[in-house]
Design a protein around this motif. Structure first.
Motif, PDB file in Angstrom:
ATOM      1  N   UNK A 191       1.014  -1.382   0.232  1.00 53.28           N
ATOM      2  CA  UNK A 191      -0.211   0.170   0.036  1.00 53.28           C
ATOM      3  C   UNK A 191       0.651   0.879  -0.325  1.00 53.28           C
ATOM      4  N   UNK A 192       0.617   1.888  -0.792  1.00 56.77           N
ATOM      5  CA  UNK A 192       1.364   3.475  -1.175  1.00 56.77           C
ATOM      6  C   UNK A 192       0.559   4.624  -0.532  1.00 56.77           C
ATOM      7  N   UNK A 193       0.521   5.788  -0.181  1.00 57.09           N
ATOM      8  CA  UNK A 193      -0.118   7.014  -0.335  1.00 57.09           C
ATOM      9  C   UNK A 193       0.984   8.034  -0.554  1.00 57.09           C
ATOM     10  N   UNK A 194       0.969   8.839  -1.818  1.00 56.91           N
ATOM     11  CA  UNK A 194       1.933   9.768  -1.702  1.00 56.91           C
ATOM     12  C   UNK A 194       0.738  11.445  -2.069  1.00 56.91           C
TER      13      UNK A 194
ATOM     14  N   UNK B 201      -3.587  21.540   9.656  1.00 57.58           N
ATOM     15  CA  UNK B 201      -2.332  21.872   9.536  1.00 57.58           C
ATOM     16  C   UNK B 201      -2.572  20.967   7.854  1.00 57.58           C
ATOM     17  N   UNK B 202      -2.018  21.048   7.172  1.00 57.16           N
ATOM     18  CA  UNK B 202      -1.772  19.941   6.018  1.00 57.16           C
ATOM     19  C   UNK B 202      -0.559  20.319   5.071  1.00 57.16           C
ATOM     20  N   UNK B 203      -0.635  19.214   4.850  1.00 56.47           N
ATOM     21  CA  UNK B 203       0.938  18.491   4.344  1.00 56.47           C
ATOM     22  C   UNK B 203       0.724  17.664   3.550  1.00 56.47           C
ATOM     23  N   UNK B 204       1.778  17.369   2.227  1.00 59.31           N
ATOM     24  CA  UNK B 204       1.905  16.229   1.879  1.00 59.31           C
ATOM     25  C   UNK B 204       2.742  15.279   2.215  1.00 59.31           C
ATOM     26  N   UNK B 205       2.222  14.320   2.364  1.00 60.53           N
ATOM     27  CA  UNK B 205       2.792  13.086   2.686  1.00 60.53           C
ATOM     28  C   UNK B 205       3.170  11.562   2.171  1.00 60.53           C
ATOM     29  N   UNK B 206       3.989  11.287   2.374  1.00 61.66           N
ATOM     30  CA  UNK B 206       4.229   9.862   1.893  1.00 61.66           C
ATOM     31  C   UNK B 206       3.877   8.902   2.735  1.00 61.66           C
ATOM     32  N   UNK B 207       4.065   7.806   2.577  1.00 65.52           N
ATOM     33  CA  UNK B 207       3.713   6.490   3.156  1.00 65.52           C
ATOM     34  C   UNK B 207       3.551   5.090   2.296  1.00 65.52           C
ATOM     35  N   UNK B 208       4.408   4.614   2.578  1.00 63.47           N
ATOM     36  CA  UNK B 208       4.420   2.973   1.627  1.00 63.47           C
ATOM     37  C   UNK B 208       4.802   1.833   3.172  1.00 63.47           C
ATOM     38  N   UNK B 209       3.788   0.730   3.452  1.00 66.72           N
ATOM     39  CA  UNK B 209       3.150  -0.114   3.650  1.00 66.72           C
ATOM     40  C   UNK B 209       3.036  -1.800   3.310  1.00 66.72           C
ATOM     41  N   UNK B 210       3.240  -3.122   4.224  1.00 64.24           N
ATOM     42  CA  UNK B 210       2.611  -4.063   3.762  1.00 64.24           C
ATOM     43  C   UNK B 210       1.572  -4.511   5.002  1.00 64.24           C
ATOM     44  N   UNK B 211       0.118  -4.788   4.274  1.00 66.10           N
ATOM     45  CA  UNK B 211      -0.668  -5.657   4.608  1.00 66.10           C
ATOM     46  C   UNK B 211      -0.342  -7.376   5.145  1.00 66.10           C
ATOM     47  N   UNK B 212      -0.268  -7.555   6.540  1.00 62.30           N
ATOM     48  CA  UNK B 212      -0.693  -9.157   7.041  1.00 62.30           C
ATOM     49  C   UNK B 212      -1.550  -9.435   7.375  1.00 62.30           C
ATOM     50  N   UNK B 213      -2.762  -8.409   6.891  1.00 63.24           N
ATOM     51  CA  UNK B 213      -4.049  -9.342   6.727  1.00 63.24           C
ATOM     52  C   UNK B 213      -4.477  -8.923   8.546  1.00 63.24           C
ATOM     53  N   UNK B 214      -5.610  -9.423   8.931  1.00 64.59           N
ATOM     54  CA  UNK B 214      -5.926  -9.775  10.258  1.00 64.59           C
ATOM     55  C   UNK B 214      -5.635 -10.896  10.768  1.00 64.59           C
ATOM     56  N   UNK B 215      -5.626 -10.828  11.654  1.00 61.87           N
ATOM     57  CA  UNK B 215      -4.955 -12.449  12.767  1.00 61.87           C
ATOM     58  C   UNK B 215      -4.363 -12.650  11.856  1.00 61.87           C
ATOM     59  N   UNK B 216      -3.574 -12.872  10.909  1.00 60.60           N
ATOM     60  CA  UNK B 216      -2.240 -13.081  10.953  1.00 60.60           C
ATOM     61  C   UNK B 216      -1.232 -14.039  11.317  1.00 60.60           C
ATOM     62  N   UNK B 217      -0.691 -15.319  10.998  1.00 56.71           N
ATOM     63  CA  UNK B 217       0.152 -16.280  11.853  1.00 56.71           C
ATOM     64  C   UNK B 217       1.250 -17.224  11.586  1.00 56.71           C
ATOM     65  N   UNK B 218       1.938 -16.437  11.865  1.00 58.20           N
ATOM     66  CA  UNK B 218       3.958 -16.256  11.032  1.00 58.20           C
ATOM     67  C   UNK B 218       3.733 -16.163   9.633  1.00 58.20           C
TER      68      UNK B 218
END
Length: 745
Positions: A560-563, A585-602
């Motif tokens: 997932x990525x937000x710019x 406050x208003x700013x432009x933000x970069x976000x990058x993340x990995x979604x492991x899902x709900x209740x991930x196991x290992x």
């Protein structure tokens, strides 16, 4: 230039003291703050101590240095009320989040400075004198007390004693006595403040100023002695054995707040007292310089910008990450020539005269904080263990969303300005580097600070390279993970394994959430693409590039990525009165993340961060990568860098791992190891015990190596062509520190 009193003046002074003592003219007297004494002659007039007067003059001159804001002074004169108040200040609100009374105190100091500043536009101006006098009388008449002890024992006394020192002979007798009484709340014996830690040295400085105002030489010496007694290494409040700093017994890093105030106060007084009978001892100065260079500066990007990963509630204050100035190193340099070249280098870097040329790797084992500096980037890993709290309490209702700040945060800086004032618009459940359950709402701010739950949290380093490991168990959610960072030159590697959650919400690992500084370029299955500003879900991503920092995935994944723009309010993260009227406050933000899902196991993750690179160079970097991930399991996380001949291994359990050239390492206890090779031979090993519980550590390598040290020994089995190494680990305050073994060839 520091003026030194002549020996002749000192001789005459001490002859006079001796005469008065023998004649019975030295009389005991209770001072405002301590039961000390002063020296008086037969006429009841106080003798002049030339050294005290030298220090007093230096302090007053320093207080007069700031420029006078003529517009402000004119306004203060015109708006003062007959009883001494200003109508724009809320004098009724004495709460922790209010107390606008500080504005009144600041006004008094500005007026006093304007009146006494030689050559200034308001020097000896009758209207200024009248204004500051009536304002001081107003304060004395009401003697405002705040619900926050800090104002009563530090903030108000500091403003008060500075104002008194400047005005001096212009004060009425009541102003002198009552002002000194209020200033004396900065005390060694009364209230909350006089405790070991970051407040004690600044308080000692205020008591020194009280002594100067009262011209009490014995009181001044006592305050200095108390100040010096605080400059020690301790595993409790104060400078830690790892050159970190703890202000409280929660063992949370305070290096950029209380720890910086501590060294700033001592360095200031070191200069002001130099060349007098009150000169500070060299031993204390040397320890302060060690702490400053090996502690504070090592938690500061390029020795200029405080690392967000070493901050706490300060992140909810405007400009908390502003560039550090040169006052502290300049004062230390004036007071001592110890580590002179290093201090000079810091000063030149901060003045922009030197390009930052710092390269080092540092683990603070008392604070579970790891910092890594290269010429073109700085990064860190913030963790916590059963030996400490995760973060500090949100005192005075500041940083109300910092629940996850230490959950394996990993900030990355190329300029030091990547996170400046971003925090009102931040998603506080997407902390860079951290693995966090995405709850609809964060818990109450009363639930922020909690004691860690796991022992295995630590780092290994030889001072140049290193690795950190976090057996993470969230103190807020039913979430566990094994997280590790492997720090090299051009890049560092982030691994996560055994991510397990029982919460009914998704779990994500955030690679970064910073200010958007450039276009975002990604490489996916169909090629390289520059993204439009928006929210994105991307498949088969090989790498992402933003602001010259690349995030490389050894195996293509979905991210997932937000710019795009984000908005928020300061008042959402702090309830201090100043924030209540701040605009959105208003700013432009970069976000990058990995979604492991709900209740991930290992679940797991692995990515490489490559700072200081462009898209043209990135494909070549990936094609010729020197990084090899050897293991990313719940038991072992390990990375090998063939270009540096380094292998870093985290053993969460006893076990074995095969590395380059058929070499195999077997450990008998959980630990972190780093091996350096040359021409296929191991020539250096660094090891640490993240649990800080082991007395010794034994491990073996299927190769013949040799060497011995003061706390380690190698035994060879030539028949099996193997070697057994036993290491006596650091004890007490040094448990958790690395042992570095240089082997014979």
């Amino acid at each position: 230039m520091i003026t030194h009193p002549t020996s002749r003046v000192n001789l005459l002074f001490f002859m006079a003291v001796s005469f008065l003592s023998l004649s019975g003219f030295i009389t005991p007297r209770n001072t405002v703050n301590d039961s000390l004494f002063e020296i008086r002659n037969t006429a009841g007039r106080q003798l002049i101590n030339p050294d005290l007067e030298t220090v007093r003059k230096r302090i007053v001159n320093d207080l007069l240095q700031p420029l006078v804001n003529t517009g402000k002074i004119k306004q203060l004169i015109e708006t003062i009320q007959p009883d001494g108040n200003w109508t724009g200040i809320n004098y009724k609100d004495t709460t922790k989040t209010g107390f606008q009374h500080s504005i009144h105190l600041e006004n008094m100091l500005d007026l006093a400075r304007a009146y006494k500043k030689p050559g200034g536009p308001y020097y000896k101006n009758a209207a200024v004198k009248k204004t500051v006098s009536v304002a001081l009388d107003f304060w004395i008449a009401h003697d405002f007390i705040c619900e926050n002890w800090w104002w009563n024992e530090m903030g108000t006394p500091n403003y008060m004693i500075n104002t008194l020192l400047i005005l001096d002979t212009e004060l009425t007798e009541k102003q002198r006595t009552e002002g000194a009484r209020i200033a004396s709340r900065a005390s060694f014996t009364e209230g909350v403040g006089p405790r070991p830690g970051g407040d004690f040295v600044p308080i000692a400085g205020m008591v020194c100023k009280q002594a100067l105002f009262l011209r009490e030489a014995a009181m001044l010496q006592h305050a200095i002695d108390v100040m010096v007694a605080q400059v020690v290494i301790t595993d409790r409040r104060g400078i830690n054995p790892d050159m970190g700093f703890h202000h409280r017994l929660d063992n949370v890093t305070s290096i950029h707040t209380y720890g910086t105030s501590y060294v700033s106060s001592f360095a200031y007084w070191a200069v002001k007292l130099a060349g007098t009978q009150f000169t500070l001892p060299d031993s204390a100065l040397k320890l302060l310089i060690d702490y400053y260079l090996d502690g504070i500066c090592k938690a500061t990007a390029f020795a200029i910008y405080p690392d967000p990963g070493a901050e706490n509630r300060d992140l909810s204050r405007k400009n908390a990450l502003h560039a550090s100035g040169t006052e502290i190193p300049e004062n230390l340099l004036m007071a001592s020539d110890y580590r002179k070249e290093e201090l000079q280098n810091i000063i030149q870097i901060r003045k922009g005269k030197h390009y930052p040329n710092l390269v080092w790797d540092k683990y603070f084992w008392h604070s579970s904080y790891f910092a890594h500096q290269r010429k073109n980037y700085f990064t860190s890993a913030r963790m916590y263990s059963s030996r400490q709290n995760n973060v500090e309490e949100p005192y005075n209702e500041e940083s109300l969303k910092m629940h996850h700040l230490a959950d394996g945060s990993n900030f990355i800086s190329r300029t030091g300005r990547e996170y400046v004032n971003i925090f009102p618009v931040w998603d506080w459940q997407k902390i860079p580097g951290a693995t966090i359950v995405q709850k609809p709402l964060l818990p109450s701010s009363k639930e922020i600070a909690k004691k860690g739950l796991t022992d295995f949290v630590g780092g290994v380093t030889n001072g140049e390279f290193g690795a950190a490991a976090f057996d993470f168990r969230s103190v807020h959610d039913l979430l566990t993970a094994r997280k590790a960072w492997f720090f090299f030159d051009r890049e560092y590697v982030c691994l996560g394994a055994d991510i397990h959650s029982e919460e009914a919400y998704p779990v994500v690992t955030t690679l970064n959430q910073s200010l958007l500084k450039s276009k975002v370029v990604v490489k996916m299955k169909d090629g390289v693409e520059t993204l439009m500003k928006d929210q994105h879900f991307l498949n088969n991503v090989s790498w992402v590039l933003q602001d010259s920092v690349a995030y490389v995935f050894p195996n293509p994944i979905s991210v997932h990525l937000s710019n795009t723009a984000a908005s928020g309010d300061w008042k959402d993260i702090t309830h201090q009165s100043w924030a209540m009227t701040e605009p959105v406050v208003k700013k432009e933000v970069f976000s990058l993340w990995i979604d492991h899902g709900t209740k991930p196991q290992n679940s797991s993750y692995k990515y490489i961060v490559v700072p200081g690179i462009d898209s043209k160079s990135l494909n070549d970097y990936v094609s010729n990568s020197k990084v090899r991930i050897l293991s990313n399991t719940p038991e072992i996380q390990a990375v090998q860098h063939s270009g540096l001949n380094l292998t870093q291994i985290v053993f969460y359990k006893p076990g074995s791992l095969k590395i380059q050239g058929g070499l195999q390492v077997t450990v008998e206890e959980p630990c972190i190891l780093m091996l350096k090779t040359s021409n296929g031979r191991i020539n250096e090993i660094a090891v640490s015990d993240p649990t800080q519980k082991l007395k010794s550590l034994e491990f073996s390598i299927n190769a013949l190596i040799s060497g011995n040290g003061d706390n380690w020994h190698v035994g060879q089995d030539k028949g099996k062509k193997s070697s057994a190494i036993k290491v006596d680990l650091p004890k007490a305050g040094f448990a958790g520190n690395s042992v570095v073994m240089i082997l014979s060839q």
